[in-house]
Structures are given as structure tokens and as C-alpha cells.
Design a protein around this motif. Structure first.
Motif, PDB file in Angstrom:
ATOM      1  N   GLN A 126      -0.398 -11.731  -5.524  1.00 25.15           N
ATOM      2  CA  GLN A 126      -0.465 -11.624  -4.061  1.00 25.15           C
ATOM      3  C   GLN A 126       0.411 -12.671  -3.387  1.00 25.15           C
ATOM      4  OE1 GLN A 126      -4.359 -11.232  -2.149  1.00 25.15           O
ATOM      5  NE2 GLN A 126      -3.634 -12.565  -0.506  1.00 25.15           N
ATOM      6  N   VAL A 127       1.308 -12.197  -2.542  1.00 25.32           N
ATOM      7  CA  VAL A 127       2.165 -13.080  -1.754  1.00 25.32           C
ATOM      8  C   VAL A 127       1.581 -13.159  -0.353  1.00 25.32           C
ATOM      9  CG1 VAL A 127       4.460 -13.288  -0.701  1.00 25.32           C
ATOM     10  CG2 VAL A 127       4.241 -12.530  -3.075  1.00 25.32           C
TER      11      VAL A 127
ATOM     12  N   GLN B  69      -0.059 -12.267   7.799  1.00 29.31           N
ATOM     13  CA  GLN B  69      -0.536 -12.962   6.595  1.00 29.31           C
ATOM     14  C   GLN B  69       0.434 -12.769   5.429  1.00 29.31           C
ATOM     15  OE1 GLN B  69      -2.562 -10.846   8.334  1.00 29.31           O
ATOM     16  NE2 GLN B  69      -4.029 -12.265   9.247  1.00 29.31           N
ATOM     17  N   HIS B  70       1.101 -11.632   5.394  1.00 27.85           N
ATOM     18  CA  HIS B  70       2.096 -11.440   4.330  1.00 27.85           C
ATOM     19  C   HIS B  70       3.356 -12.246   4.641  1.00 27.85           C
ATOM     20  CE1 HIS B  70       3.743  -9.514   0.782  1.00 27.85           C
ATOM     21  NE2 HIS B  70       4.883  -9.433   1.439  1.00 27.85           N
TER      22      HIS B  70
ATOM     23  N   ASP C 188      11.612   6.847   2.174  1.00 28.24           N
ATOM     24  CA  ASP C 188      10.491   6.959   1.247  1.00 28.24           C
ATOM     25  C   ASP C 188      10.892   6.227  -0.036  1.00 28.24           C
ATOM     26  OD1 ASP C 188       8.685   7.751  -0.721  1.00 28.24           O
ATOM     27  OD2 ASP C 188       8.381   9.718   0.202  1.00 28.24           O
ATOM     28  N   PHE C 189      10.060   5.321  -0.466  1.00 29.45           N
ATOM     29  CA  PHE C 189      10.443   4.498  -1.618  1.00 29.45           C
ATOM     30  C   PHE C 189      10.675   5.347  -2.870  1.00 29.45           C
ATOM     31  CE2 PHE C 189       6.157   5.073  -3.054  1.00 29.45           C
ATOM     32  CZ  PHE C 189       6.220   4.893  -4.429  1.00 29.45           C
TER      33      PHE C 189
ATOM     34  N   LYS D  51       1.417   3.616  -3.010  1.00 27.19           N
ATOM     35  CA  LYS D  51       0.409   4.656  -3.287  1.00 27.19           C
ATOM     36  C   LYS D  51      -0.403   4.481  -4.574  1.00 27.19           C
ATOM     37  CE  LYS D  51       1.758   7.514   0.195  1.00 27.19           C
ATOM     38  NZ  LYS D  51       2.878   6.772   0.757  1.00 27.19           N
TER      39      LYS D  51
ATOM     40  N   ARG E  70       0.813  -1.207   0.000  1.00 27.91           N
ATOM     41  CA  ARG E  70       0.000   0.000   0.000  1.00 27.91           C
ATOM     42  C   ARG E  70       0.856   1.271   0.000  1.00 27.91           C
ATOM     43  NH1 ARG E  70      -5.197  -0.471   2.661  1.00 27.91           N
ATOM     44  NH2 ARG E  70      -4.150  -1.690   4.253  1.00 27.91           N
TER      45      ARG E  70
ATOM     46  N   SER F 241       1.435  -7.094  -1.764  1.00 28.73           N
ATOM     47  CA  SER F 241       0.652  -7.410  -0.579  1.00 28.73           C
ATOM     48  C   SER F 241      -0.819  -7.474  -0.988  1.00 28.73           C
ATOM     49  CB  SER F 241       0.823  -6.330   0.479  1.00 28.73           C
ATOM     50  OG  SER F 241       0.166  -5.147   0.053  1.00 28.73           O
ATOM     51  N   ARG F 242      -1.635  -8.008  -0.107  1.00 28.49           N
ATOM     52  CA  ARG F 242      -3.062  -8.055  -0.388  1.00 28.49           C
ATOM     53  C   ARG F 242      -3.610  -6.647  -0.598  1.00 28.49           C
ATOM     54  NH1 ARG F 242      -8.240  -9.868   3.393  1.00 28.49           N
ATOM     55  NH2 ARG F 242      -9.733  -8.968   1.951  1.00 28.49           N
TER      56      ARG F 242
ATOM     57  N   SER G  27       3.940  -3.351   5.288  1.00 27.69           N
ATOM     58  CA  SER G  27       4.112  -3.217   6.736  1.00 27.69           C
ATOM     59  C   SER G  27       4.636  -4.493   7.392  1.00 27.69           C
ATOM     60  CB  SER G  27       2.790  -2.795   7.384  1.00 27.69           C
ATOM     61  OG  SER G  27       1.801  -3.772   7.153  1.00 27.69           O
TER      62      SER G  27
ATOM     63  N   ASN H 246      10.888   0.866   4.000  1.00 26.90           N
ATOM     64  CA  ASN H 246       9.640   1.354   4.557  1.00 26.90           C
ATOM     65  C   ASN H 246       9.934   2.660   5.269  1.00 26.90           C
ATOM     66  OD1 ASN H 246       7.312   1.650   6.406  1.00 26.90           O
ATOM     67  ND2 ASN H 246       6.779  -0.403   5.658  1.00 26.90           N
TER      68      ASN H 246
ATOM     69  N   THR I 232      -2.852 -16.371   1.969  1.00 21.91           N
ATOM     70  CA  THR I 232      -3.963 -16.710   1.087  1.00 21.91           C
ATOM     71  C   THR I 232      -3.636 -16.398  -0.372  1.00 21.91           C
ATOM     72  OG1 THR I 232      -5.027 -14.568   1.461  1.00 21.91           O
ATOM     73  CG2 THR I 232      -5.599 -16.343   2.966  1.00 21.91           C
TER      74      THR I 232
HETATM   75  C1  LIG Z   1      -8.273 -13.474   5.637  1.00 26.23           C
HETATM   76  C2  LIG Z   1      -7.117 -12.607   5.358  1.00 26.23           C
HETATM   77  C3  LIG Z   1      -6.167 -13.030   4.436  1.00 26.23           C
HETATM   78  C4  LIG Z   1      -5.087 -12.222   4.112  1.00 26.23           C
HETATM   79  N1  LIG Z   1      -4.158 -12.674   3.238  1.00 26.23           N
HETATM   80  C5  LIG Z   1      -3.100 -11.895   2.922  1.00 26.23           C
HETATM   81  C6  LIG Z   1      -2.082 -12.343   2.024  1.00 26.23           C
HETATM   82  O1  LIG Z   1      -2.126 -13.465   1.516  1.00 26.23           O
HETATM   83  N2  LIG Z   1      -1.083 -11.503   1.724  1.00 26.23           N
HETATM   84  C7  LIG Z   1      -0.981 -10.236   2.269  1.00 26.23           C
HETATM   85  O2  LIG Z   1      -0.038  -9.497   1.932  1.00 26.23           O
HETATM   86  N3  LIG Z   1      -1.905  -9.806   3.133  1.00 26.23           N
HETATM   87  C8  LIG Z   1      -2.964 -10.595   3.462  1.00 26.23           C
HETATM   88  N4  LIG Z   1      -3.903 -10.122   4.325  1.00 26.23           N
HETATM   89  C9  LIG Z   1      -3.878  -8.687   4.701  1.00 26.23           C
HETATM   90  C10 LIG Z   1      -2.899  -8.340   5.798  1.00 26.23           C
HETATM   91  O3  LIG Z   1      -3.504  -8.590   7.036  1.00 26.23           O
HETATM   92  C11 LIG Z   1      -2.528  -6.844   5.684  1.00 26.23           C
HETATM   93  O4  LIG Z   1      -3.686  -6.067   5.768  1.00 26.23           O
HETATM   94  C12 LIG Z   1      -1.799  -6.502   4.389  1.00 26.23           C
HETATM   95  O5  LIG Z   1      -0.728  -7.389   4.178  1.00 26.23           O
HETATM   96  C13 LIG Z   1      -1.294  -5.078   4.442  1.00 26.23           C
HETATM   97  O6  LIG Z   1      -0.707  -4.706   3.224  1.00 26.23           O
HETATM   98  P1  LIG Z   1       0.423  -3.582   3.181  1.00 26.23           P
HETATM   99  O7  LIG Z   1       1.543  -3.984   4.043  1.00 26.23           O
HETATM  100  O8  LIG Z   1       0.695  -3.314   1.741  1.00 26.23           O
HETATM  101  O9  LIG Z   1      -0.352  -2.309   3.732  1.00 26.23           O
HETATM  102  P2  LIG Z   1      -0.192  -1.511   5.105  1.00 26.23           P
HETATM  103  O10 LIG Z   1      -0.285  -2.415   6.258  1.00 26.23           O
HETATM  104  O11 LIG Z   1      -1.118  -0.356   5.010  1.00 26.23           O
HETATM  105  O12 LIG Z   1       1.306  -1.000   5.047  1.00 26.23           O
HETATM  106  C14 LIG Z   1       1.787  -0.038   4.166  1.00 26.23           C
HETATM  107  C15 LIG Z   1       3.224   0.263   4.574  1.00 26.23           C
HETATM  108  O13 LIG Z   1       3.784   1.169   3.647  1.00 26.23           O
HETATM  109  C16 LIG Z   1       4.598   2.080   4.364  1.00 26.23           C
HETATM  110  N5  LIG Z   1       4.723   3.279   3.541  1.00 26.23           N
HETATM  111  C17 LIG Z   1       3.794   4.240   3.324  1.00 26.23           C
HETATM  112  N6  LIG Z   1       4.260   5.170   2.491  1.00 26.23           N
HETATM  113  C18 LIG Z   1       5.517   4.805   2.169  1.00 26.23           C
HETATM  114  C19 LIG Z   1       6.521   5.388   1.341  1.00 26.23           C
HETATM  115  N7  LIG Z   1       6.314   6.506   0.675  1.00 26.23           N
HETATM  116  N8  LIG Z   1       7.705   4.731   1.236  1.00 26.23           N
HETATM  117  C20 LIG Z   1       7.951   3.584   1.915  1.00 26.23           C
HETATM  118  N9  LIG Z   1       7.044   3.017   2.711  1.00 26.23           N
HETATM  119  C21 LIG Z   1       5.829   3.607   2.826  1.00 26.23           C
HETATM  120  C22 LIG Z   1       3.896   2.293   5.662  1.00 26.23           C
HETATM  121  O14 LIG Z   1       4.799   2.738   6.668  1.00 26.23           O
HETATM  122  C23 LIG Z   1       3.329   0.900   5.959  1.00 26.23           C
HETATM  123  O15 LIG Z   1       4.225   0.150   6.760  1.00 26.23           O
HETATM  124  C24 LIG Z   1      -4.965 -10.942   4.701  1.00 26.23           C
HETATM  125  C25 LIG Z   1      -5.902 -10.532   5.650  1.00 26.23           C
HETATM  126  C26 LIG Z   1      -6.957 -11.355   5.994  1.00 26.23           C
HETATM  127  C27 LIG Z   1      -7.930 -10.901   7.021  1.00 26.23           C
END
Ligand SMILES: Cc1cc2nc3c(=O)[nH]c(=O)nc-3n(C[C@H](O)[C@H](O)[C@H](O)COP(=O)(O)OP(=O)(O)OC[C@H]3O[C@@H](n4cnc5c(N)ncnc54)[C@H](O)[C@@H]3O)c2cc1C
Ligand SMILES: Cc1cc2nc3c(=O)[nH]c(=O)nc-3n(C[C@H](O)[C@H](O)[C@H](O)COP(=O)(O)OP(=O)(O)OC[C@H]3O[C@@H](n4cnc5c(N)ncnc54)[C@H](O)[C@@H]3O)c2cc1C
Lengths: 250, 325
Positions: free
Chosen positions: B253-254, B276-277, B309-310, B217, B214, B239-240, B272, B291, B257
Motif C-alpha cells: 500500500q502506497v 491519502q494516496h 481502459d487499462f 478489477k 480498484r 492503492s488502499r 483515482s 485511468n 497510511t
Molecule cells: C484513514 C484512511 C487512510 C487511508 N490511507 C490510504 C493510503 O495510505 N493509500 C491509499 O491509496 N488510500 C488510502 N485511503 C483510501 C483513499 O481515501 C481512497 O479510498 C483510495 O485511495 C481509493 O483507491 P483507488 O483509487 O484504487 O479506488 P477508486 O477511488 O475506486 O478509483 C478507481 C479508479 O479506477 C478507474 N478505473 C476503473 N476501471 C478502469 C479501467 N478499466 N481502466 C482504467 N481505469 C479504471 C476509475 O475511473 C477510478 O478513478 C485511506 C483512507 C482513509 C479513510
């Protein structure tokens, strides 16, 4: 159309879990339990089909008395009635499929929607076993479901390795829900109140005529070795130096 | 003595690389119990896959070729697999975990009256018999020792937990088996396969994976990290959250699930580090995290963490790597 959906009670995906001292299972005291997230997606899809086609959505859960909480949660989302299969013992995916087979034979739904996997044990087997037991076609890992005008077929887009597949299955059929099928609705307060009045029928496995005999059993749980974090690097240059000289990946 | 049948996948007529993990697991289990191992191929136009399968050191290859198997459906393939396996008196039936095997094996397990275990990490043998398996539960936070009392076990095999079978000089005999499939009785047909076209390696095959979350962006963020991926010939993962947002295709998706990977190098950017990831990548050899939040949980498992910042760090990283490569 009559749609049957299943909900499994699972530990909250956010919960921190501990193993029981004897290693037999996780400690459940103090752990929050929820509807398996994939089953919420299944419920949502069933409700959307019903809203388009008219009909009834029946929700079933198997377990001890506490699973009625998850049935109520599904009723609050909009399911019409519940079936609680009272079976407090251990079961494997085949047992679950066997119990569901009996429910299907009694209820004769047009479509049965399950989650693609239960997020506690990640077996992902019950739905397809049920399909085979019933001799029904299956559409696994659905990300889109379209019912034909004559209500005889479902066209299902499935998530597969390297892309998508469009599969046509004749009704009655089994569908398993994947993450991108829909975004489940929240239950509104009035609907939560209404759900308290909706009927839940309780049945036992004896009454259904199934002998539950898990052939797959968990003997022991252990925690895997924790991966140790490494270092924070100071700069991009520092990272590249370490990747080249230490990790030797460049 | 345990006889093992391993279902192999093929794509465009060629044996799929990931299948080699189950082949290795199966041949080793058969050897450890003084049993026999057979590879099973189903489909049509699979000559090349048959040839490749016959060079993997199994005791034999069973090939079911039928026009009815040209397009995959679980319904038809379960019938074909059952008919082909029945005469082998198999004790164990394996396939590498994939969308294909997850769809097919539970159906086959019911036909074989087998116990089904998904995504195994190891096979234990004892006194010439298969004694049990291990598998992950609760998003990889627990490892379960599993036993099966049924006479036959059907299991999917986690690709990253087993080495690939290596080609051998001696060819195993290929036995054709014909089966009757009544298309009309299947009540199912595949209408279309929409491939997500990419010149990059598949996630499961790549030795380097560059994943975005996420924090990127939007889809433009993925364009930025693709430049990094290009330097390594890497696969792109996500990520999801990034997939749910529609920035990249679903099959990238890694995680628990999605796909489980264990490359030589995994670079997580703007992810983050939810459990699950982590379940899908924590067995990677070297993990790099970029990150902007110094407290992001991903840093607890990363070998090298860069707080940045990426949008600034990734182009810099690309330039620096080009200098030393
Ligand atoms: C049933 C179920 C199954 C799931 N299965 C999976 C799965 O298989 N795989 C999976 O990945 N997730 C899965 N999830 C979701 C998981 O719980 C998380 O919600 C998800 O992994 C979060 O994705 P994220 O890290 O991209 O987003 P976030 O948790 O929102 O993290 C975003 C990160 O980006 C960083 N960031 C923001 N801006 C910048 C920037 N400019 N430069 C650098 N860093 C920045 C932030 O500091 C933050 O750490 C599942 C959830 C459920 C409930
Ligand atoms: C204390 C305890 C001990 C246990 N010990 C074992 C054990 O030793 N071995 C073992 O295999 N299992 C054991 N289980 C049970 C296990 O968690 C599952 O119920 C069982 O394996 C079948 O479901 P599944 O998760 O494999 O289904 P999956 O195939 O992963 O689930 C697919 C879908 O099937 C449906 N489904 C699954 N279970 C139910 C349910 N109960 N009610 C309604 N719908 C359902 C859901 O829609 C789900 O999305 C134990 C459970 C408890 C509470």
C-alpha cells in the motif's frame, strides 16, 4: 475481560482544510470532525473480543467538551461506558500517553487498544509511549488478534515491512490497530438511542494528577507547493514518445 | 554542538539501504552544529552490517550484539538502544521511518525523556544547535514547522526527503557495547516472521514503481501491470482499495497510511488519486496516470495522463516500450 479503547477527534479525512491567517493551526469552523478511522477499528476489535470473552469495553477521549461526540459514537457502536478527560489545551503525544497512563492505573484494563496513528498529525507515537510508561508489552500495527484460552496472552499478527510478524504478548498489553484488522460496524439507530443513556465520566487532568506540558509544538503551518499537472497524451504511442524523449525514463 | 545517534536497520545481516537516509540526515546535522555522529547497530550476526556502517563517514559505530536481540522486539531493542545511547550524551536520535522505527522510537523516546517527532522532512540548525524540524500533517496537505523544548529529540526521518549517505574510504571505529536483557521481563516474544516473497525490489528502493488500484478489477489486473513492471525492474505498489480487496499483500500500500515513495517514475493505473494516496507518491519525479475517467483527480498531478481502459492500454504500452527500448 476489561478493554480500554481510545478515540481521538480528528477532521474528516475528506475535509478540505485551510490554515488560520496567523498560521498557527487549521481553521476548524465548518469542518466536520469524526472518530479517527484507526480508532474505529480499535473500538470494533475491542467489541469483538468482548463478544467472545464477555467483559467490559471502556472508551476514553481527551480534549474539550466536543470530544464527547466521538465518545458517544463509540458508545453507539457498543462500548459500555465513556471517560471524558477535559483538557482543552495543546498537548503532544507524550502528554496524551501520560494522561492515558493515569486512566489505566485507575481502570486496570487487561488490554488497551489504540489506533496505529491519528490521521490528522500522523504522529503514531501515543500508544507505544503509553506501553513504555506502563512497562507493558506492545503489539503494533495489528491485523489479527487472538486471545489465549487462559486469557493470559495475546497472539497478534502485525503488518511489517516486507510481510507479517506474529508476536506473542502477555496480558496486560497495548495493541495498536492497523487498517486490515477488521471492518468497523455501523451504529444502528436503536444503539444510537441507547448510547445516549450510557454513562460518561468527566475528569480533569488536575484530578488525574498529570501536568500537561507539551515539549513538541507546532510553530507554523504552511501549504506545500502544489504539483502542477502536465498533459493528457493522445495515445499509447504518444505516451511512449514523451516518456522516451521528454522525461527520458525509457 | 549537537551529538547525533542514528539507529541503523539490518536484514539478514546486511545494512538496510533505507537507513542511509537517516545516516545522511544525522551526519549532516552533527556537522552543522560541530557535534559528533554515531551509528547504532543492534542484533546478532551483524558483522557485514557493521563493516558497511563503519564506511559511512560517521564519527563512530556502536554495536550491541546479544543473543537476546536475534529476533526483534520493541521491548528488548528499546532497552538495548537506551543503554547504548545513554553514555553518548546524545541530543538527537534518528532512524529512517519504517515499521521497525515507528514501533521502537516512541518507546525509546520515553526512556530518554525526549520529545518525539515522526517522519521529519528537514532539520533546521542555528548557531550550533538543532533549531527545529518540518513534517507533513493532514495527509501532506500542510507542512508544519515543529520545535522541541526537551533536551533530547527522537525523530523518525522520511526516507524520500533525504539523500543516501555515500560510502567513504576512512573507516570509523566500531565500539562494542554489552547490555543486560532479562528476557523474562519483556513479556513479549516474536514467534514468526512471514516474509512476502518477491523477486522485485522493495517499494522504498525502486527507481520505478507501477501501482494499481480498484480500477484493475481483481488480482488478474495486477498480472497485467506486472508485465509493465518487468520491463523496468519496477516495484509493484497499490492503492488502499486494492489492498483492502485482498488482491495484493498489505505492505504494497502506497499512501499516507502505507509506504511513502518518490521514485524516478511512478505509473498509477486504475487509481483515482485520493489525497491519502497522493500523500505517498506526489514527490515522484515523473508521474504517469492511466485511468478511464478523464476527470479522475490523479490527472491533476500527473505529468502524463492517458485516458484509457487499462486492459487495452497496458498490453499496448508493453509492446510499444519493447519496440523502443
Ligand atoms: C484513514 C484512511 C487512510 C487511508 N490511507 C490510504 C493510503 O495510505 N493509500 C491509499 O491509496 N488510500 C488510502 N485511503 C483510501 C483513499 O481515501 C481512497 O479510498 C483510495 O485511495 C481509493 O483507491 P483507488 O483509487 O484504487 O479506488 P477508486 O477511488 O475506486 O478509483 C478507481 C479508479 O479506477 C478507474 N478505473 C476503473 N476501471 C478502469 C479501467 N478499466 N481502466 C482504467 N481505469 C479504471 C476509475 O475511473 C477510478 O478513478 C485511506 C483512507 C482513509 C479513510
Ligand atoms: C488547536 C490545537 C493545537 C495543537 N497543537 C499541537 C502542537 O503544537 N503540538 C503537538 O504535538 N500537538 C498539538 N495538538 C494536539 C495533537 O493533535 C495531538 O493531540 C497530540 O499530538 C497527541 O496525539 P497524536 O495525534 O500525536 O497521537 P498519535 O500517536 O498519532 O495517536 C495514536 C493514537 O493515540 C490515541 N490518541 C491520540 N490523541 C488522543 C486523544 N486526544 N484522545 C484519545 N485518544 C487519543 C488514539 O487512539 C490514536 O489513534 C494540537 C491540537 C489542537 C486541537
Amino acid at each position: 475481560m476489561k478493554i480500554l479503547v481510545t478515540v481521538k477527534r480528528v477532521s474528516d479525512p475528506e475535509a478540505k482544510l485551510k490554515i488560520k491567517p496567523d498560521g498557527s493551526w487549521i481553521q476548524t469552523e465548518g469542518v466536520k470532525f469524526v472518530v479517527n478511522p484507526f480508532d474505529e477499528i480499535a473500538v470494533e476489535e475491542a467489541l469483538r473480543i468482548k463478544e467472545k470473552q464477555t467483559g467490559e469495553v471502556v472508551v476514553v477521549s481527551i480534549g474539550d467538551k466536543v470530544v464527547t461526540e466521538q465518545i458517544r459514537a463509540a458508545l453507539a457502536m457498543g462500548c459500555d461506558r465513556g471517560i471524558f478527560v477535559n483538557y482543552p489545551g495543546a498537548s503532544d503525544s507524550f502528554d496524551i500517553a501520560g494522561i492515558l497512563q493515569k486512566i489505566v492505573e485507575q481502570e486496570k484494563p487487561d488490554i488497551i487498544i489504540l489506533g496505529k496513528q491519528a490521521v490528522d498529525d500522523d504522529m503514531g507515537a501515543a500508544g507505544f509511549m503509553l506501553a513504555e510508561l506502563l512497562g507493558y508489552p506492545q503489539a503494533a500495527f495489528a491485523s489479527k488478534v487472538e486471545i489465549s484460552d487462559d486469557k493470559k496472552k495475546a497472539k497478534v499478527t502485525r503488518e511489517i515491512d516486507g510481510g507479517l510478524e506474529v508476536k506473542e504478548v502477555e496480558i496486560p498489553c497495548i495493541i495498536t490497530a492497523d487498517l486490515r484488522l477488521n471492518t468497523p460496524r455501523y451504529a444502528s439507530l436503536p444503539n444510537i438511542m441507547k448510547a445516549k443513556q450510557k454513562p460518561i465520566k468527566e475528569v480533569t487532568v488536575d484530578a488525574l494528577g498529570v501536568a500537561v506540558k507539551p515539549s513538541v509544538t507546532v510553530k507554523k503551518l504552511t501549504e506545500p507547493p502544489k504539483r502542477k499537472g502536465g498533459v493528457k497524451v493522445e495515445s499509447v504511442q504518444d505516451l511512449v514518445t514523451k516518456l522516451k524523449n521528454e522525461a527520458k525514463v525509457i | 554542538m549537537s551529538n547525533v545517534v542514528i539507529l541503523c536497520e539490518h536484514k539478514n545481516g546486511e545494512l538496510v539501504k533505507q537507513s542511509l537516509s537517516a545516516v545522511k540526515a544525522g551526519i549532516d546535522a552533527a556537522k552543522a552544529t560541530s557535534g559528533k555522529s554515531f551509528l547504532l547497530l543492534m542484533g546478532s550476526g551483524i558483522d557485514k552490517a557493521k563493516e558497511a556502517a563503519s564506511r559511512l563517514g560517521a564519527d563512530g559505530v556502536i554495536a550491541v550484539e546479544d543473543a537476546a536481540l536475534a529476533g526483534y522486539t520493541a521491548e528488548a531493542y528499546a532497552i538495548a538502544a537506551f543503554e547504548a545511547i545513554k553514555p553518548q550524551s546524545a541530543d538527537l536520535v534518528l532512524a529512517t521511518t519504517s515499521a521497525f522505527s515507528k514501533d521502537l522510537l516512541p518507546r525509546l523516546a520515553v526512556k530518554l525523556k525526549a520529545g518525539m517527532v515522526s517522519d521529519i522532512l528537514s532539520i533546521k540548525t542555528d548557531g550550533g544547535k538543532i533549531a527545529g524540524f518540518t513534517r507533513a500533517m493532514w495527509a501532506g496537505s500542510m507542512i508544519a514547522d515543529v520545535e522541541v523544548s526537551a533536551a533530547v529529540v527522537v525523530a523518525t526521518v522520511r526516507g524520500t526527503a533525504f539523500a543516501h549517505a555515500e560510502p567513504v574510504a576512512a573507516a570509523s571505529p566500531v565500539t562494542p557495547v554489552s547490555v543486560k536483557i532479562d528476557q523474562g521481563a519483556l513479556h513479549a516474544k516474536s514467534l514468526e516472521v512471514i516474509e512476502h516473497k518477491s523477486s522485485r525490489p522493495q517499494l522504498a528502493d525502486a527507481s520505478v514503481v507501477v501501482s494499481g488500484g480498484r480500477g484493475l478489477k481483481g488480482p488478474e489486473g495486477f498480472k497485467t501491470i506486472e508485465q509493465l513492471a518487468d520491463l523496468f525492474g519496477a516495484a509493484i505498489g497499490a492503492s488502499r482499495a486494492a489492498v483492502d480487496a485482498g488482491w495484493v499483500p498489505n505492505d504494497l500500500q502506497v499512501g499516507q497510511t502505507g509506504k511513502i515513495v518518490a521514485p524516478n517514475l511512478y505509473i498509477a493505473i486504475g487509481i483515482s488519486g485520493a489525497i491519502q494516496h497522493l500523500a505517498g507518491m506526489k514527490d515522484s519525479k515523473t508521474i504517469v496516470a492511466i485511468n478511464k475517467d478523464p476527470d479522475a483527480p490523479i490527472f491533476q498531478i500527473a505529468d502524463y495522463g492517458l485516458v484509457a481502459d487499462f486492459a487495452k492500454a497496458v498490453p499496448e504500452l508493453v509492446d510499444e516500450i519493447k519496440k523502443v527500448k
